[in-house]
Every structure is written in structure tokens, then in C-alpha cells.
Design a protein around this motif. Structure first.
Motif, PDB file in Angstrom:
ATOM      1  N   SER A 112     -17.384 -39.666  30.666  1.00 23.97           N
ATOM      2  CA  SER A 112     -18.412 -39.603  29.629  1.00 23.97           C
ATOM      3  C   SER A 112     -17.952 -38.717  28.478  1.00 23.97           C
ATOM      4  N   PRO A 113     -18.167 -39.161  27.231  1.00 19.39           N
ATOM      5  CA  PRO A 113     -17.646 -38.413  26.087  1.00 19.39           C
ATOM      6  C   PRO A 113     -18.364 -37.098  25.789  1.00 19.39           C
ATOM      7  N   LYS A 114     -19.561 -36.902  26.352  1.00 15.55           N
ATOM      8  CA  LYS A 114     -20.224 -35.618  26.140  1.00 15.55           C
ATOM      9  C   LYS A 114     -21.209 -35.320  27.269  1.00 15.55           C
ATOM     10  N   GLU A 115     -21.639 -34.081  27.304  1.00 12.04           N
ATOM     11  CA  GLU A 115     -22.524 -33.611  28.374  1.00 12.04           C
ATOM     12  C   GLU A 115     -23.850 -34.371  28.352  1.00 12.04           C
ATOM     13  N   PRO A 116     -24.463 -34.607  29.524  1.00 14.09           N
ATOM     14  CA  PRO A 116     -25.781 -35.245  29.557  1.00 14.09           C
ATOM     15  C   PRO A 116     -26.834 -34.349  28.908  1.00 14.09           C
ATOM     16  N   LEU A 117     -27.853 -34.979  28.365  1.00 13.29           N
ATOM     17  CA  LEU A 117     -28.953 -34.254  27.724  1.00 13.29           C
ATOM     18  C   LEU A 117     -30.144 -34.189  28.676  1.00 13.29           C
ATOM     19  N   TRP A 118     -30.611 -32.975  28.958  1.00 11.88           N
ATOM     20  CA  TRP A 118     -31.746 -32.766  29.847  1.00 11.88           C
ATOM     21  C   TRP A 118     -32.978 -32.413  29.016  1.00 11.88           C
TER      22      TRP A 118
END
Length: 432
Positions: A304-310
Motif C-alpha cells: 500500500s502506498p500510504k498508511e491507512p486512515l482511521w
């Protein structure tokens, strides 16, 4: 004061409350839009002389305050009922079934609306209880607070009433005890509670995971967030089965997965809506930690190109009944309801924001906050139908649960029991 005699003398004819219930059921309001329920409750309390009614608290919330007329040192008791409905299309087939649709102010989307959790029954029971306690006010002392709370389903109503100054700006008398109840798919005429944990905490949040979009014919040039989401959903099923003590209760639900608009485009992101239920703080921490670990790891594994958003969406506290208060209520219920009362009742599978109305009460000495509370359940299923389904091993299939499109409490004896429970619970503390 003999409570059974008082009830037989002062309990109103419930026919008008049955009609009120049907009206509320047919015309429900979503969370933050409980206008009919609030207007109905306020108008009814205002018709009872002596009630001090204060409205528009934290939205459509309101309270009615009544003083007992008997000499003595009765406590200040708060009784709470919730008022909101759910975005569910009703399938009960009842003549008073809801056909309503309304635009949800939370997201601007038009939705079907149904009282699929019984809050309309809570309102009707509370108004009949208020009438009973008003009629009998010469026989008890202390202060009674009747509270109607909006937005329970999204865990915002109790917090909103507190934030709006329920106990400060609106000058609600500080209660000594807070009491509440919920109708459940148990046999009507039964009541139950227990000391300690009685409803789970609930944590809900949205998680957006990111990929790299592109043409479905060239998956090697993309990072598919649907695959990431699918692996997360499957892996999350191991949290409870492999990381939680089997003697503990916990539930992890991915209630919604959204990604893309058509079949030949790989989306750039996917959205998961997750709900977690736990009954102890230790398990809560363990489960939430495991979910975050799994989501992060699956995103990394897929590049994945960036961290997941919570994004947190709602949070319900633990409902933990106070020992002394619950023993007191249980004694009164046992005396009144006899073998129809269960002092070791099955805890709620769901969650409640009810405790916030007690845990946020400022202490009268100005030091700290929080007062005892007790929450109980009462049944709403025709006893004969319940027993028949139970004997045939068909409870799960034939007895609709809360939030089901088929959930509809049998009006009587459900209502009478709910009214009696509120009155008995309150009078057990009011000076007499």
C-alpha cells in the motif's frame, strides 16, 4: 406505602398510551431528528401540574422535574428513556408499521426509518410511569427527574445533553441514583437485571486503505485495495477466535466494505466500517490493538502506498450496574414481580450510552463526579409464542431481535410491565 396498592390505585388506563405508542411507531425519527417523540413527551409532562419541563437539551433532549409531597428525605431519582429510531425498512406488516423515509441530517441521504429497537415503547412506558408517579406524589418524598434522551443509537445523545449543560446550564437537580431500562426479545411480563457488567462497550470506526487504481486488464500495474480489504476482513475473524480468552466475550464486525464504482476499474482506495464489542477494559485494549496491527500489516504486505486512515465514528461505554443499587432494585423487583424477575439476567448483547448520565453527575461537594446506576431489561415477546419457538429450537429463526426489520414488541403485557418496572424502581428509593 404499599407499592402494589399504589399501582392498582394510580396506574392510568393504558389504552391512550397504546395509541400513543402506535403513533410513535408509525412516525419514527432518526437520531438527531426525534421531533415527534420530544414534542409528545414535553406536551404530556406539561399537562401534569407540578412538572417543571425543560426542553432542547443537547438537541431534542428534555427533562421533567417533580417534587414529592410527602414529608421525608427521599432521594433524587433520574429515570431515562431514549427516543430515536433506526435507518431500517420495516417489514412487520403491522397496521401501524412505519412507511416513513427521511433525509438523515448526518449524511444527507434519504433512508427508510423504523423503531426497530423499541424506543417508542420506552417513551410510552415512561410517560405512563410519569403519570402514575405524578398521581401518587402525595405518597412519596424526594425529587423525580424524567429524562428523554435523543441519539442513543449513535452514542451521541447522553454526551450531547451533558455537553449542553444538563446539570449546569439547564439546572437539572443532581440525581442520587440513575435508572433505566430496555425492551428485549424475551417473554413479555418478565424483568431482569444483574450486578456488574450488563452491557458491552462498543467502538466503531472507519478505516480507509489505499492502493493504486487502474485498468482491470492490467492488475500488475495497480495495487488493488479490494484485495487488501478482503484479506483484512478474513484475518479479523481470527482476533476473537485466537487472541481473546474463550471465557471472555468479544465481537468484531466489519459491517460495510465500499470500493470502486464499476467492474472494470481497480479503485485507488477501499473503506471498511468496523464495530467492536467487549465487556472488560483488558479485552477491549487487546482487541483494538490486534485490529490495528492486522490492518497495518495487510497494507504493508500488499505494498500500500500510504498508511491507512482511521476515523472513529462512535463509542459506547461499559454498562456496569452498581452493586448496592442493583441489590436494592432487585429486592423491590423480586417482591413485586415474584418469579417473573431474574436477578441474574442475561446481559445485553448490545451497548448503551445510558451510563454517561450517571458517571458525569458532579458531586454535590464539588469534588469529583459520578453516581450509582442500575439498568434492567423487560420482555416484549408474546410468552406463548416465545415458549413454543423455544421448545422447537427455533428462537433464533422465529423471534426477531432488536434492530431487525421484523422487531415489534407485543403491546401488552409489555407496556404494563415496563411501566410497573419504572414505578417500582423509582418508588424503592423515594422516601415513604
Amino acid at each position: 406505602m404499599d407499592i402494589p396498592t399504589l399501582l392498582s390505585t394510580h396506574l392510568p388506563d393504558l389504552k391512550s398510551y397504546e395509541a400513543l405508542y402506535k403513533k410513535l411507531h408509525e412516525h419514527p425519527g432518526l437520531s438527531l431528528q426525534e421531533h415527534l417523540a420530544a414534542e409528545t413527551a414535553a406536551k404530556h409532562l406539561q399537562s401534569l401540574s407540578g412538572f417543571d419541563v425543560r426542553t432542547n437539551i443537547g438537541g431534542t433532549g428534555l427533562i421533567g422535574i417533580l417534587k414529592g409531597e410527602k414529608e421525608g428525605d427521599g432521594k433524587t431519582i433520574l429515570l431515562r428513556a431514549d427516543t430515536d429510531a433506526l435507518p431500517v425498512e420495516e417489514l412487520t406488516g403491522l397496521e401501524y408499521a412505519s412507511k416513513k423515509r427521511e433525509v438523515d441530517v448526518e449524511d444527507g441521504v434519504e433512508k427508510p426509518v423504523m423503531h426497530a429497537c423499541g424506543h417508542d415503547m420506552h417513551v410510552a412506558c415512561m410517560l405512563a410511569a410519569a403519570t402514575t408517579l405524578h398521581s401518587s406524589r402525595s405518597e412519596w418524598s424526594g425529587t423525580l427527574i424524567i429524562l428523554f434522551q435523543p441519539n442513543e443509537e449513535r452514542a451521541g445523545g447522553a454526551k450531547a445533553m451533558i455537553a449542553d449543560g444538563l446539570y449546569t446550564k439547564h439546572a437539572c437537580p443532581l440525581p442520587d441514583i440513575v435508572l433505566g431500562q430496555h425492551v428485549m426479545p424475551f417473554p413479555a411480563s418478565t424483568v431482569g437485571t444483574k450486578i456488574g457488567s450488563f452491557a458491552s462497550a462498543a467502538d466503531s470506526f472507519k478505516v480507509t486503505v489505499y492502493g493504486r487504481g487502474g485498468h482491470a486488464s492490467q492488475p500488475h500495474r495497480t495495487i488493488d485495495p479490494v484485495i487488501i480489504a478482503a484479506h483484512i476482513v478474513v484475518r479479523l475473524q481470527t482476533v476473537v477466535s485466537r487472541e481473546v480468552d474463550p471465557r471472555e466475550a468479544a465481537v468484531v464486525t466489519v459491517g460495510s466494505v465500499q470500493a470502486g464504482q464499476t467492474e472494470n476499474i481497480i479503485s485507488s482506495e477501499a473503506l471498511l466500517k468496523i464495530n467492536v464489542r467487549t465487556v472488560t477494559p483488558e479485552t477491549r485494549d487487546r482487541v483494538l490493538g490486534a485490529i490495528k496491527r492486522i490492518v497495518k500489516a495487510e497494507c504493508e504486505a500488499s505494498g500500500s502506498p500510504k498508511e491507512p486512515l482511521w476515523e472513529p465514528t462512535s463509542q459506547f461505554p461499559f454498562t456496569t450496574n452498581d452493586k448496592a443499587t442493583t441489590e436494592h432494585v432487585s429486592s423491590a423487583f423480586s417482591s413485586f414481580f415474584k418469579d417473573k424477575f431474574d436477578p441474574e439476567a442475561q446481559p445485553l448483547g448490545g451497548s448503551e450510552d445510558f451510563p454517561i448520565l450517571a458517571t458525569e453527575v458532579p458531586h454535590k461537594d464539588g469534588k469529583g463526579k459520578g453516581v450509582p446506576y442500575c439498568y434492567w431489561t423487560f420482555g416484549g415477546v408474546d410468552p406463548a409464542k416465545f415458549e413454543d419457538a423455544k421448545q422447537r429450537g427455533k428462537l433464533q429463526e422465529e423471534v426477531p431481535i432488536n434492530h431487525s426489520a421484523y422487531f415489534a414488541p407485543v403491546i401488552q403485557p409489555t407496556m404494563k410491565t415496563g411501566v410497573e418496572a419504572l414505578v417500582v424502581g423509582a418508588l424503592s428509593f423515594l422516601g415513604r
